[in-house]
Every structure is written in structure tokens, then in C-alpha cells.
Design an enzyme around this catalytic site. Structure first.
Site, PDB file in Angstrom:
ATOM      1  CB  SER A 119      44.095 -39.982  -4.466  1.00 38.26           C
ATOM      2  OG  SER A 119      43.844 -38.865  -3.627  1.00 38.26           O
ATOM      3  CE1 TYR A 166      45.178 -36.383  -8.503  1.00 39.27           C
ATOM      4  CE2 TYR A 166      43.706 -36.630  -6.628  1.00 39.27           C
ATOM      5  CZ  TYR A 166      44.954 -36.788  -7.201  1.00 39.27           C
ATOM      6  OH  TYR A 166      45.973 -37.356  -6.471  1.00 39.27           O
TER       7      TYR A 166
HETATM    8  P1  NAD Z   1      54.799 -35.742  -8.729  1.00 37.23           P
HETATM    9  O1  NAD Z   1      54.343 -34.583  -9.537  1.00 37.23           O
HETATM   10  O2  NAD Z   1      55.873 -35.575  -7.715  1.00 37.23           O
HETATM   11  O3  NAD Z   1      55.222 -36.943  -9.679  1.00 37.23           O
HETATM   12  C1  NAD Z   1      54.470 -37.291 -10.811  1.00 37.23           C
HETATM   13  C2  NAD Z   1      55.274 -38.234 -11.667  1.00 37.23           C
HETATM   14  O4  NAD Z   1      54.481 -38.577 -12.791  1.00 37.23           O
HETATM   15  C3  NAD Z   1      56.553 -37.602 -12.198  1.00 37.23           C
HETATM   16  O5  NAD Z   1      57.550 -38.593 -12.288  1.00 37.23           O
HETATM   17  C4  NAD Z   1      56.134 -37.140 -13.601  1.00 37.23           C
HETATM   18  O6  NAD Z   1      57.226 -37.020 -14.514  1.00 37.23           O
HETATM   19  C5  NAD Z   1      55.216 -38.281 -13.975  1.00 37.23           C
HETATM   20  N1  NAD Z   1      54.293 -37.953 -15.047  1.00 37.23           N
HETATM   21  C6  NAD Z   1      53.433 -36.914 -15.143  1.00 37.23           C
HETATM   22  N2  NAD Z   1      52.772 -36.964 -16.310  1.00 37.23           N
HETATM   23  C7  NAD Z   1      53.228 -38.060 -16.962  1.00 37.23           C
HETATM   24  C8  NAD Z   1      52.936 -38.649 -18.210  1.00 37.23           C
HETATM   25  N3  NAD Z   1      52.041 -38.111 -19.060  1.00 37.23           N
HETATM   26  N4  NAD Z   1      53.612 -39.768 -18.565  1.00 37.23           N
HETATM   27  C9  NAD Z   1      54.536 -40.306 -17.733  1.00 37.23           C
HETATM   28  N5  NAD Z   1      54.847 -39.799 -16.544  1.00 37.23           N
HETATM   29  C10 NAD Z   1      54.191 -38.683 -16.158  1.00 37.23           C
HETATM   30  O7  NAD Z   1      53.450 -36.289  -8.057  1.00 37.23           O
HETATM   31  P2  NAD Z   1      53.179 -37.237  -6.798  1.00 37.23           P
HETATM   32  O8  NAD Z   1      52.566 -36.388  -5.749  1.00 37.23           O
HETATM   33  O9  NAD Z   1      54.348 -38.090  -6.485  1.00 37.23           O
HETATM   34  O10 NAD Z   1      51.998 -38.120  -7.393  1.00 37.23           O
HETATM   35  C11 NAD Z   1      52.153 -39.471  -7.772  1.00 37.23           C
HETATM   36  C12 NAD Z   1      50.806 -40.148  -7.722  1.00 37.23           C
HETATM   37  O11 NAD Z   1      50.314 -40.094  -6.390  1.00 37.23           O
HETATM   38  C13 NAD Z   1      49.744 -39.475  -8.604  1.00 37.23           C
HETATM   39  O12 NAD Z   1      48.933 -40.462  -9.212  1.00 37.23           O
HETATM   40  C14 NAD Z   1      48.941 -38.669  -7.601  1.00 37.23           C
HETATM   41  O13 NAD Z   1      47.642 -38.466  -8.040  1.00 37.23           O
HETATM   42  C15 NAD Z   1      49.008 -39.589  -6.402  1.00 37.23           C
HETATM   43  N6  NAD Z   1      48.721 -38.924  -5.130  1.00 37.23           N
HETATM   44  C16 NAD Z   1      49.508 -37.910  -4.665  1.00 37.23           C
HETATM   45  C17 NAD Z   1      49.205 -37.328  -3.449  1.00 37.23           C
HETATM   46  C18 NAD Z   1      50.034 -36.233  -2.851  1.00 37.23           C
HETATM   47  O14 NAD Z   1      49.612 -35.673  -1.821  1.00 37.23           O
HETATM   48  N7  NAD Z   1      51.181 -35.892  -3.396  1.00 37.23           N
HETATM   49  C19 NAD Z   1      48.097 -37.757  -2.717  1.00 37.23           C
HETATM   50  C20 NAD Z   1      47.319 -38.779  -3.238  1.00 37.23           C
HETATM   51  C21 NAD Z   1      47.635 -39.367  -4.432  1.00 37.23           C
END
Ligand code: NAD
Length: 259
Positions: free
Chosen positions: A141, A154
Site C-alpha cells: 500500500s 495497517y
Molecule cells: P477487499 O476488502 O475488497 O478484498 C479483500 C479480500 O481479502 C477479499 O477477497 C476477502 O475475502 C479477503 N480476505 C480478507 N480476510 C481474509 C483472510 N483472513 N483469509 C483469506 N482471505 C481474506 O479489499 P481490497 O481493497 O481489494 O484490498 C486488497 C489488498 O489491497 C489489501 O491487502 C489492502 O490492504 C490493499 N490495498 C487496498 C487499497 C484500497 O484503496 N482499496 C489501497 C492500498 C492497498
């Protein structure tokens, strides 16, 4: 381009992970999906990706459970014959000031956002080294590069992911196995929607105003990055053009970290 390659994408039933899984499958890679969600919706995703002519499976492994992570890697190896690409993407968020941060949330974020990457890497790396080719992509991130208030766990976990990425890249620098991190800024996924809803509720804003506030505070482009764009970067990292990108933390953040 990725015909005859097989990938695991953790947390790929939603958001960024799903965008990456779709992009890898579109290039011909077999994909092990992972994550939670409605069984019918997951079955629909499997069908969608299989229609691209690749093998697709889903593992319900919980990324906070090391033994389930190892079992997921073993299952993908057996089903596809190999794991060539590992995308550590699953992650959760919880916001609170550090002195009020719930201890169980801290532990959960460390386990899912950071330690799971180690457990998956240690399970998948030996076969990549043996074959002399592999791609490990950790979805960190922009919070792996800079901090924000109320996100101590985080931010700490994501900085850790970037450190792990560098260490794995160095240890494998003389092999065909690369390890890099992608550092998104705001991407409009359920993880961020929750923060938009919280902000709207707290400050009495419309959803649109809350979105604009979130972007305005941090992301100079004032536009969300998309799961499709992050998928395209993951595909590039799997290409021969990226052979010498090693240990990098590539931000896709609309200029967030340039400030
Ligand atoms: P999201 O909530 O849409 O998806 C998260 C996914 O992780 C889902 O498929 C969920 O089922 C799965 N998950 C959660 N806990 C789990 C567990 N214990 N075991 C297995 N699967 C699990 O989130 P996202 O925004 O797509 O985030 C994905 C990644 O991107 C994360 O690591 C997040 O930190 C990172 N990220 C997101 C953003 C953003 O703005 N959305 C920005 C920077 C980084």
C-alpha cells in the site's frame, strides 16, 4: 503471455485481488482464487474465469492460519502441477488511535496483512527456485511508504511487507525469481467503501462528498486507482520486461507519495 503458468492470488474474491486474478487469467494463467464470500458468487467467478480457457479453483484458506496457507499452496501445486506466480493480496483494515487500538485487531492485521505473506512465500518459493522462474507480488500500500493517522497496525504491517519484499528479492537476486510490491493509493473497493461510509456517517456528508473528501486529502489526481490498472501492473511484473525489477515498491497512488 502466461500460458502454462499457474498463479495463486490471495484475497481474490473481491476488489484488487479479483482485478489481478482476472488480468492473469486473461493472459492464460491458471488461477487459484482465495478469499471469503458468498458461495454462489464465488462459483460465478470461477465460471467467469474458466471461460477464458484456464483452470480455476478456489481455496477458502484463512490467511491468518499458517497451516491453511501451506495447504492452499500444496493444493494449487497438485491441481495445476506448479505455482509459478504468488500474489499476496489479502488484507484488512481497522482504524483507531494507537492508544485505543484493540489488541486483537492489531494481531489480526499483522497475521493477515504481513505474516501471511511470509507463510505463503516460504511454501511456494522452493519450487520456483527449482524451476528457475517465479514471480512473487506483494500487494502492500502507499501506507507501506508513508503513514496516516489512526492506521498504526495497517501502516506497520504494510511497511513490513515492503521490508519482506526487499529481503526475498535479495535472497533470490541471482535466480529467475523476482519479488516486488505494489503500493496502491485509494482504490474504490469494499475495504475503502467502509471508510467512506464511516466518514459520511461521522461528518453528516453525502457519499459523493465523502469520496471527494477522501481523495482530496491524499490523492492529488482526485481519481481512484482501479483493480484493472493494478491487474495490468501485476501482468507487467510477470513479463520478461520486468526481469530486472527486484525488490521494488511500485506505487500506483495518483501522486499520493510524491507530496
Ligand atoms: P477487499 O476488502 O475488497 O478484498 C479483500 C479480500 O481479502 C477479499 O477477497 C476477502 O475475502 C479477503 N480476505 C480478507 N480476510 C481474509 C483472510 N483472513 N483469509 C483469506 N482471505 C481474506 O479489499 P481490497 O481493497 O481489494 O484490498 C486488497 C489488498 O489491497 C489489501 O491487502 C489492502 O490492504 C490493499 N490495498 C487496498 C487499497 C484500497 O484503496 N482499496 C489501497 C492500498 C492497498
Amino acid at each position: 503471455m502466461l500460458h502454462n503458468k499457474s498463479a495463486i492470488v490471495t484475497g481474490s474474491t473481491s476488489g484488487i485481488g479479483l482485478g489481478i486474478a482476472r488480468a492473469l487469467a486473461a493472459q492464460g494463467a491458471n488461477v487459484m482464487l482465495n478469499g471469503f464470500g458468498d458461495a454462489a458468487a464465488i462459483a460465478g467467478l470461477i465460471e467467469e474465469l474458466r471461460a477464458l480457457g484456464v483452470q480455476v479453483r478456489h481455496s477458502a484458506a484463512d490467511m491468518s492460519r499458517p497451516e491453511q496457507i501451506a495447504a492452499m499452496v500444496a493444493e494449487a501445486t497438485q491441481a495445476f502441477g506448479a505455482v509459478d506466480i504468488l500474489v499476496n493480496n489479502a488484507g484488512i483494515q481497522h482504524t483507531a488511535p494507537v492508544h485505543e487500538f484493540p489488541v486483537d485487531k492489531w494481531d489480526q492485521i499483522m497475521a493477515i496483512n504481513l505474516s501471511s505473506n511470509f507463510h505463503a512465500v516460504r511454501s511456494a518459493l522452493p519450487q520456483m527456485r527449482e524451476r528457475g522462474w517465479g514471480r512473487i507480488i506483494n500487494v502492500a500500500s502507499v501506507h507501506g511508504l508513508v503513514a496516516s493517522v489512526n492506521k498504526a497496525a495497517y501502516v506497520a504491517a504494510k511497511h513490513g511487507v515492503i521490508g519482506l519484499t526487499k529481503a526475498v528479492a535479495l535472497e533470490n537476486a541471482r535466480s529467475g525469481v523476482t519479488c516486488n510490491a505494489i503500493c496502491p493509493g485509494w482504490v474504490l473497493t469494499p475495504l475503502v467503501q467502509k471508510q467512506i461510509d464511516d466518514l459520511a456517517g461521522r461528518e453528516g456528508l453525502t457519499e459523493q462528498a465523502a469520496r471527494a473528501r477522501l481523495l482530496g486529502e491524499k490523492q492529488p489526481s482526485l481519481e481512484f486507482a482501479t483493480p484493472e490498472q493494478i491487474g495490468a501492473l501485476a501482468v507487467f511484473l510477470c513479463s520478461a520486461g520486468a526481469d530486472q525489477i527486484r525488490g521494488a515498491a511500485l506505487n500506483m497512488d495518483g501522486g499520493w507519495a510524491a507530496q
